[in-house]
Design a protein around this motif. Sequence first.
Motif, PDB file in Angstrom:
ATOM      1  N   ALA A   1       0.398   2.412  -9.870  1.00 22.72           N
ATOM      2  CA  ALA A   1      -0.733   2.566  -8.810  1.00 22.72           C
ATOM      3  C   ALA A   1      -1.757   1.602  -8.550  1.00 22.72           C
ATOM      4  O   ALA A   1      -1.961   0.818  -7.578  1.00 22.72           O
ATOM      5  N   CYS A   2      -2.524   1.799  -9.758  1.00 20.47           N
ATOM      6  CA  CYS A   2      -3.418   0.701  -9.814  1.00 20.47           C
ATOM      7  C   CYS A   2      -3.191  -0.331  -9.834  1.00 20.47           C
ATOM      8  O   CYS A   2      -4.358  -1.433  -9.468  1.00 20.47           O
ATOM      9  N   ASP A   3      -2.468  -0.572 -10.781  1.00 20.59           N
ATOM     10  CA  ASP A   3      -1.560  -2.219 -10.583  1.00 20.59           C
ATOM     11  C   ASP A   3      -1.011  -2.479  -9.408  1.00 20.59           C
ATOM     12  O   ASP A   3      -1.675  -3.714  -8.661  1.00 20.59           O
ATOM     13  N   VAL A   4      -0.300  -1.722  -8.307  1.00 21.68           N
ATOM     14  CA  VAL A   4      -0.150  -2.462  -7.401  1.00 21.68           C
ATOM     15  C   VAL A   4      -1.730  -2.669  -7.015  1.00 21.68           C
ATOM     16  O   VAL A   4      -1.548  -3.209  -5.702  1.00 21.68           O
ATOM     17  N   TYR A   5      -2.275  -2.062  -6.529  1.00 21.40           N
ATOM     18  CA  TYR A   5      -3.676  -1.804  -5.890  1.00 21.40           C
ATOM     19  C   TYR A   5      -4.589  -3.321  -6.437  1.00 21.40           C
ATOM     20  O   TYR A   5      -5.027  -4.094  -5.545  1.00 21.40           O
ATOM     21  N   VAL A   6      -4.584  -3.603  -7.759  1.00 20.79           N
ATOM     22  CA  VAL A   6      -5.142  -4.577  -8.164  1.00 20.79           C
ATOM     23  C   VAL A   6      -4.456  -6.054  -7.349  1.00 20.79           C
ATOM     24  O   VAL A   6      -5.038  -7.211  -6.708  1.00 20.79           O
TER      25      VAL A   6
ATOM     26  N   GLU B   1       1.808  11.289  -9.205  1.00 19.86           N
ATOM     27  CA  GLU B   1       0.772  10.644 -10.503  1.00 19.86           C
ATOM     28  C   GLU B   1       1.489   9.789 -11.346  1.00 19.86           C
ATOM     29  O   GLU B   1       1.240  10.238 -12.382  1.00 19.86           O
ATOM     30  N   ARG B   2       1.843   9.013 -10.667  1.00 23.45           N
ATOM     31  CA  ARG B   2       1.772   7.913 -12.196  1.00 23.45           C
ATOM     32  C   ARG B   2       0.523   6.641 -11.418  1.00 23.45           C
ATOM     33  O   ARG B   2       1.084   5.331 -10.874  1.00 23.45           O
ATOM     34  N   TYR B   3      -0.225   7.089 -11.998  1.00 18.19           N
ATOM     35  CA  TYR B   3      -1.685   6.943 -11.813  1.00 18.19           C
ATOM     36  C   TYR B   3      -1.830   5.709 -12.060  1.00 18.19           C
ATOM     37  O   TYR B   3      -2.811   4.078 -11.727  1.00 18.19           O
ATOM     38  N   ARG B   4      -1.292   4.622 -13.289  1.00 19.73           N
ATOM     39  CA  ARG B   4      -1.773   3.916 -14.395  1.00 19.73           C
ATOM     40  C   ARG B   4      -1.019   2.511 -12.727  1.00 19.73           C
ATOM     41  O   ARG B   4      -1.486   1.407 -13.057  1.00 19.73           O
TER      42      ARG B   4
ATOM     43  N   LEU C   1       0.912  -1.446  -0.293  1.00 17.19           N
ATOM     44  CA  LEU C   1       0.081   0.326  -0.273  1.00 17.19           C
ATOM     45  C   LEU C   1       0.767   1.795  -0.152  1.00 17.19           C
ATOM     46  O   LEU C   1       0.415   2.189  -0.364  1.00 17.19           O
ATOM     47  N   VAL C   2       2.229   0.486   0.623  1.00 18.46           N
ATOM     48  CA  VAL C   2       2.987   2.143   0.613  1.00 18.46           C
ATOM     49  C   VAL C   2       3.488   2.762  -0.551  1.00 18.46           C
ATOM     50  O   VAL C   2       3.682   3.788  -1.411  1.00 18.46           O
ATOM     51  N   VAL C   3       3.960   1.309  -1.259  1.00 20.69           N
ATOM     52  CA  VAL C   3       4.323   1.631  -2.759  1.00 20.69           C
ATOM     53  C   VAL C   3       2.726   2.188  -3.632  1.00 20.69           C
ATOM     54  O   VAL C   3       3.232   2.637  -4.888  1.00 20.69           O
ATOM     55  N   ALA C   4       2.033   1.634  -3.648  1.00 18.36           N
ATOM     56  CA  ALA C   4       1.379   2.249  -4.298  1.00 18.36           C
ATOM     57  C   ALA C   4       0.621   4.187  -4.477  1.00 18.36           C
ATOM     58  O   ALA C   4       0.212   4.786  -5.098  1.00 18.36           O
ATOM     59  N   LYS C   5       1.008   4.580  -3.103  1.00 15.12           N
ATOM     60  CA  LYS C   5       0.740   5.272  -2.407  1.00 15.12           C
ATOM     61  C   LYS C   5       1.724   6.311  -3.030  1.00 15.12           C
ATOM     62  O   LYS C   5       1.493   7.759  -3.560  1.00 15.12           O
ATOM     63  N   SER C   6       2.644   5.746  -2.980  1.00 20.93           N
ATOM     64  CA  SER C   6       3.647   6.624  -3.841  1.00 20.93           C
ATOM     65  C   SER C   6       3.982   6.639  -5.082  1.00 20.93           C
ATOM     66  O   SER C   6       4.205   7.637  -5.398  1.00 20.93           O
ATOM     67  N   PHE C   7       3.067   6.196  -5.697  1.00 20.17           N
ATOM     68  CA  PHE C   7       3.171   6.159  -7.520  1.00 20.17           C
ATOM     69  C   PHE C   7       1.866   6.954  -7.439  1.00 20.17           C
ATOM     70  O   PHE C   7       2.394   7.941  -8.412  1.00 20.17           O
ATOM     71  N   ALA C   8       0.838   7.081  -7.081  1.00 18.80           N
ATOM     72  CA  ALA C   8       0.134   8.216  -6.663  1.00 18.80           C
ATOM     73  C   ALA C   8       0.158   9.417  -6.582  1.00 18.80           C
ATOM     74  O   ALA C   8       0.146  10.288  -7.089  1.00 18.80           O
ATOM     75  N   ASP C   9       0.915   9.214  -5.444  1.00 23.33           N
ATOM     76  CA  ASP C   9       1.652  10.534  -5.423  1.00 23.33           C
ATOM     77  C   ASP C   9       2.525  10.931  -6.147  1.00 23.33           C
ATOM     78  O   ASP C   9       2.686  12.847  -6.352  1.00 23.33           O
TER      79      ASP C   9
ATOM     80  N   TYR D   1      -8.069   2.920  -5.156  1.00 27.77           N
ATOM     81  CA  TYR D   1      -8.204   1.861  -6.843  1.00 27.77           C
ATOM     82  C   TYR D   1      -8.827   3.005  -8.027  1.00 27.77           C
ATOM     83  O   TYR D   1      -8.416   3.111  -8.908  1.00 27.77           O
ATOM     84  N   ALA D   2     -10.148   2.857  -7.234  1.00 27.89           N
ATOM     85  CA  ALA D   2     -11.216   3.397  -8.362  1.00 27.89           C
ATOM     86  C   ALA D   2     -10.895   5.204  -8.657  1.00 27.89           C
ATOM     87  O   ALA D   2     -10.695   5.652  -9.828  1.00 27.89           O
ATOM     88  N   GLU D   3     -10.083   5.676  -7.192  1.00 31.39           N
ATOM     89  CA  GLU D   3      -9.872   6.725  -7.546  1.00 31.39           C
ATOM     90  C   GLU D   3      -8.782   7.003  -8.892  1.00 31.39           C
ATOM     91  O   GLU D   3      -8.482   8.238  -9.348  1.00 31.39           O
ATOM     92  N   ALA D   4      -7.739   5.829  -8.142  1.00 30.74           N
ATOM     93  CA  ALA D   4      -6.147   5.810  -9.274  1.00 30.74           C
ATOM     94  C   ALA D   4      -6.766   5.492 -10.565  1.00 30.74           C
ATOM     95  O   ALA D   4      -6.050   6.662 -11.811  1.00 30.74           O
ATOM     96  N   LYS D   5      -7.475   4.572 -10.569  1.00 29.66           N
ATOM     97  CA  LYS D   5      -8.211   4.280 -12.156  1.00 29.66           C
ATOM     98  C   LYS D   5      -8.926   5.615 -12.358  1.00 29.66           C
ATOM     99  O   LYS D   5      -8.049   5.902 -14.052  1.00 29.66           O
ATOM    100  N   MET D   6      -9.894   6.534 -12.441  1.00 23.23           N
ATOM    101  CA  MET D   6     -10.156   7.850 -13.320  1.00 23.23           C
ATOM    102  C   MET D   6      -9.243   8.350 -13.275  1.00 23.23           C
ATOM    103  O   MET D   6      -8.851   8.741 -14.465  1.00 23.23           O
ATOM    104  N   ARG D   7      -7.912   8.651 -12.156  1.00 24.46           N
ATOM    105  CA  ARG D   7      -7.139   9.516 -12.482  1.00 24.46           C
ATOM    106  C   ARG D   7      -6.005   9.413 -13.516  1.00 24.46           C
ATOM    107  O   ARG D   7      -6.330   9.573 -14.504  1.00 24.46           O
TER     108      ARG D   7
END
Length: 412
Positions: free
Chosen positions: A145-150, A140-143, A130-138, A169-175
């Motif tokens: 972040a989505c993959d890590v959430y999945v 703005e590498r949302y794609r 989850l920390v890894v996914a958040k670091s990608f979202a921070d 995940y839904a928020e990152a996917k939208m972005r």
Amino acid sequence: MPKAMQYTKGSIIYFEGDHDERIFIMQNGSVLLTSTDIETEQPVAEQVKSGEFFGVKSAFGHFAREETATALVPTVAVALTVQEFEGLIGKNKALIMKMLRVFSNQLRQIHKKTESILNNITEDNQSGMLVVAKSFADDERYRSACDVYVKYLKRYPNASNKEEVAKLYAEAKMRAERADAHSRGKETVESTDTDEASLKLFSLPAFERFAKQYEPGEVIISEYEPGDSFYLIQSGKVQLVKCVNGNSKNLDILKPGEFFGEMAILDNSPRSATCMAIGHVKCLEFNKENFELLITGNPQIALVLLKLFCKRIYDQKRRFRILCIKDLQARVADVFLMLDEMNPPSNPVEKARKFYVSIPDIAHWAGLSLEVTKDEVNKLVEKRKIEIYDGYIIVTNILDMKRMYETRSQNR
């Protein structure tokens, strides 16, 4: 032809720093390998006994010896070229697997030391993803972040926070979809730089059943997830990313013909980095079940992996050495010396060097904050040691940089 070498008690077989690509097998006697610990600067000693190998890593990796080998008693050791050694162990599956696991463990230990000196907080596997996914979202590498959430939701379907993760995940996917809409139509230039030796080994049609395709930004493996497969890049590039205290740090870019993910499959440990596609990527994926069969039927693959481990162990030690330097100016200077070693100039007589790096890149290699790195770099600019341009940095005299490092690093 392998040659039996006789050494009297106290004889030096080779010195640390020597360039000697022989590999030795102890026939009888005893040899002491001595070196200096990078972090503590204390002496380290290892005894080699009859039937054991030494000198393998530096010979396979084509770099200087990292230790001095001394005969403790009258000793006979068989000296082999790399080619002779490959012929000797090529069909010995048990020995190959043992060496792969030993090298994998050595690399893992260096990674742990590196994380310790960087004060990186190690998360448990579930929280870590989850920390890894958040670091990608921070970033703005949302794609990504989505993959890590999945991957998280697939690995931990009964997690108590699965609804919260699903919302993230839904928020990152939208972005990600919005970002894709803006970038649609832009072409990605694929790399033509390849490791031909590795690609040739896997060019047979039989390997096509292992092929996988990945889209730009897609996460192939995530840091902290269990390691149950490894990969060979056939086309495209793969970015290695490490999450350090919640921030994504780019480690390396791998090209066609290179492996990744092999370390976790050998020592049953979680992934130590995230690997994501740069542009469109095609990989061959091998799992634990077919790994040993693959090695047994294709000894050349095992040798390629052994050489890969030797190189990565050397590279990681080189980077760790930089982090152990206390003097910050010397640390930054050693980053430039490392880059010079990684990219040898076409004309060694030329003293100026041009490196396609940025100040954030230097900060990453030096293990320093961006602010501190800027201060140290500005000092070098004021001394006219370097010149900074858009997209690259010029070191005006690499020998001056080396002298400065040697003088100031005595304060380690």
